[in-house]
Scaffold this motif. Structure first.
Motif, PDB file in Angstrom:
ATOM      1  N   GLY A 100     -12.770   7.184  -6.054  1.00  0.00           N
ATOM      2  CA  GLY A 100     -13.903   6.323  -6.380  1.00  0.00           C
ATOM      3  C   GLY A 100     -13.732   4.905  -5.893  1.00  0.00           C
ATOM      4  N   ASP A 101     -12.489   4.476  -5.603  1.00  0.00           N
ATOM      5  CA  ASP A 101     -12.263   3.141  -5.047  1.00  0.00           C
ATOM      6  C   ASP A 101     -12.891   3.041  -3.658  1.00  0.00           C
ATOM      7  OD1 ASP A 101     -10.774   2.460  -7.258  1.00  0.00           O
ATOM      8  OD2 ASP A 101      -8.826   2.500  -6.237  1.00  0.00           O
ATOM      9  N   LYS A 102     -13.175   1.824  -3.253  1.00  0.00           N
ATOM     10  CA  LYS A 102     -13.590   1.617  -1.872  1.00  0.00           C
ATOM     11  C   LYS A 102     -12.403   1.144  -1.049  1.00  0.00           C
ATOM     12  CE  LYS A 102     -15.820  -2.721  -3.307  1.00  0.00           C
ATOM     13  NZ  LYS A 102     -17.128  -3.379  -3.431  1.00  0.00           N
TER      14      LYS A 102
ATOM     15  N   SER B 127     -15.424   5.480   7.411  1.00  0.00           N
ATOM     16  CA  SER B 127     -16.764   5.497   7.986  1.00  0.00           C
ATOM     17  C   SER B 127     -16.707   5.471   9.504  1.00  0.00           C
ATOM     18  CB  SER B 127     -17.564   4.291   7.494  1.00  0.00           C
ATOM     19  OG  SER B 127     -18.728   4.098   8.261  1.00  0.00           O
TER      20      SER B 127
ATOM     21  N   THR C  38      -7.427  -1.079  -1.212  1.00  0.00           N
ATOM     22  CA  THR C  38      -8.444  -0.356  -1.982  1.00  0.00           C
ATOM     23  C   THR C  38      -8.806  -1.187  -3.208  1.00  0.00           C
ATOM     24  OG1 THR C  38      -6.781   0.901  -3.241  1.00  0.00           O
ATOM     25  CG2 THR C  38      -7.616   1.894  -1.206  1.00  0.00           C
TER      26      THR C  38
ATOM     27  N   ALA D  97     -14.755   0.381  -7.210  1.00  0.00           N
ATOM     28  CA  ALA D  97     -16.045   0.447  -6.518  1.00  0.00           C
ATOM     29  C   ALA D  97     -16.955  -0.741  -6.792  1.00  0.00           C
ATOM     30  CB  ALA D  97     -16.748   1.746  -6.888  1.00  0.00           C
TER      31      ALA D  97
ATOM     32  N   ALA E  42     -15.550  -3.383   4.118  1.00  0.00           N
ATOM     33  CA  ALA E  42     -15.462  -2.021   3.591  1.00  0.00           C
ATOM     34  C   ALA E  42     -15.500  -1.019   4.744  1.00  0.00           C
ATOM     35  CB  ALA E  42     -16.615  -1.763   2.636  1.00  0.00           C
TER      36      ALA E  42
ATOM     37  N   SER F 141     -13.982   5.182   1.562  1.00  0.00           N
ATOM     38  CA  SER F 141     -13.791   5.395   0.135  1.00  0.00           C
ATOM     39  C   SER F 141     -12.570   6.261  -0.121  1.00  0.00           C
ATOM     40  CB  SER F 141     -15.037   6.046  -0.478  1.00  0.00           C
ATOM     41  OG  SER F 141     -15.308   7.291   0.152  1.00  0.00           O
TER      42      SER F 141
END
Length: 338
Positions: A166-168, A251, A289, A292, A302, A305
């Protein structure tokens, strides 16, 4: 006539080195005794060590004709060690330096190395740090080893092992530029043919720019995990994921935008800029990290995730895909695999 190391005594060479080294605010006793004394008001000391070896980590003369200066090697020796302290959320307090030098090494090259150490410490913002001592020895090649201490200033250290699903995932600093600079120096494209973008890449390979304010800022902002990107994003992301028992999904869109910035260098060499971004080392940025809902500190971008561990899935993926399909299996720098 060029003055060389073997024409001076050890004390004579040290007399040329010491005046070129900075004195930081944390050094209580510097060079001159058997050991230095460094203040540790936090009660804890962060410590790291790194080595550069001639013809392994740097060449005195590169295929494209670039001649590595002592200043370059001194700067990089400082930068890579300061970055390791930064990656713990700490600030550097002192360095000790061990030099192995062939007798034919020009004294001016060694003086340049000392000046490069001091210049990097000052320019990168490590004002508390000094070069508190070291050692000299003779050998068949130049070897520069730096150990650096740091202070957490009362904060908890930020480890590699704290990332949670759940962390970015975010980075701060350059990605791929050092790799592009290395590729340019390994090519036959001489410096006289470099564009401004190419010159910048070569400069960042020889004199990295770790974002030293970012480590403590990330720690204050609540970073759950952090590490220096020294061996390539994918390799280091895999290490962070393994330490945390998680996976990182990056990403592809963000990676592609970063690669676009290296397009001119890549076109000149017929290379893939995305591979530099994903696997190139020695930019010495930060991989971090954060929860979120945390606002990223200045300079962080960012890039993905943190997801739950799954033995059937790779530790690092790009848009859910195994990274090996993206970069043909290249996973970054390994000292014993080249």
């Amino acid at each position: 006539m060029t003055l060389t190391v073997d024409q001076l005594s050890e004390s004579g060479l040290l007399a040329r080195i010491f005046p070129r080294l900075p004195t930081g605010t944390s050094t209580l006793l510097g060079p001159g005794d058997d050991s230095a004394i460094i203040a540790a008001p936090d009660g804890r000391t962060v410590i790291s060590i790194d080595t550069q070896v001639q013809d392994r980590d740097f060449r005195l003369t590169w295929p494209n004709g670039y001649a590595t200066t002592g200043f370059d090697v001194g700067w990089k020796a400082a930068a890579q060690n300061l970055s390791d302290i930064n990656a713990m959320g700490a600030v550097a307090t002192a360095m000790v330096v061990s030099l192995t030098l062939p007798g034919t090494t020009p004294v001016a090259w060694v003086e340049g190395l000392a000046e490069g150490l001091g210049a990097a410490i000052a320019a990168l913002g490590a004002g508390q740090c000094s070069v508190a001592g070291g050692d000299l020895s003779g050998g068949s090649e130049i070897v520069v080893t730096v150990a650096v201490t740091g202070s957490l200033e009362g904060r908890d250290p930020v480890l590699r092992s704290g990332a949670q699903a759940g962390d970015k995932v975010a980075v701060c600093g350059n990605l791929g530029r050092s790799a592009a600079g290395w590729a340019l120096q390994e090519s036959t494209l001489g410096p006289e043919r470099h564009t401004e973008s190419m010159q910048r890449a070569v400069s960042l390979f020889n004199r990295p720019q770790p974002p030293l304010a970012a480590g403590p800022a990330a720690a204050r902002a609540g970073a759950t995990a952090m590490m220096d990107i020294s061996d390539g994003l994918l390799r280091d992301a895999g290490r962070l994921a393994a330490a945390s028992g998680t996976r990182l999904d990056l990403s592809g869109v963000v990676m592609g935008k970063m690669a676009e910035k290296l397009a001119e260098c890549a076109q000149a060499l017929g290379a893939d800029p995305l591979q530099w971004v994903l696997t190139g080392g020695e930019d010495h940025g930060l991989l971090s990290t954060f929860p979120a809902n945390t606002a990223l500190p200045q300079g962080f971008v960012a890039i993905g995730s943190v997801v739950s561990a799954d033995a059937s899935q790779p530790a690092v993926s790009i848009d859910g895909r195994n990274f090996k399909s993206v970069v043909d299996g290249a996973v970054g720098w390994d000292h014993f695999a080249v």
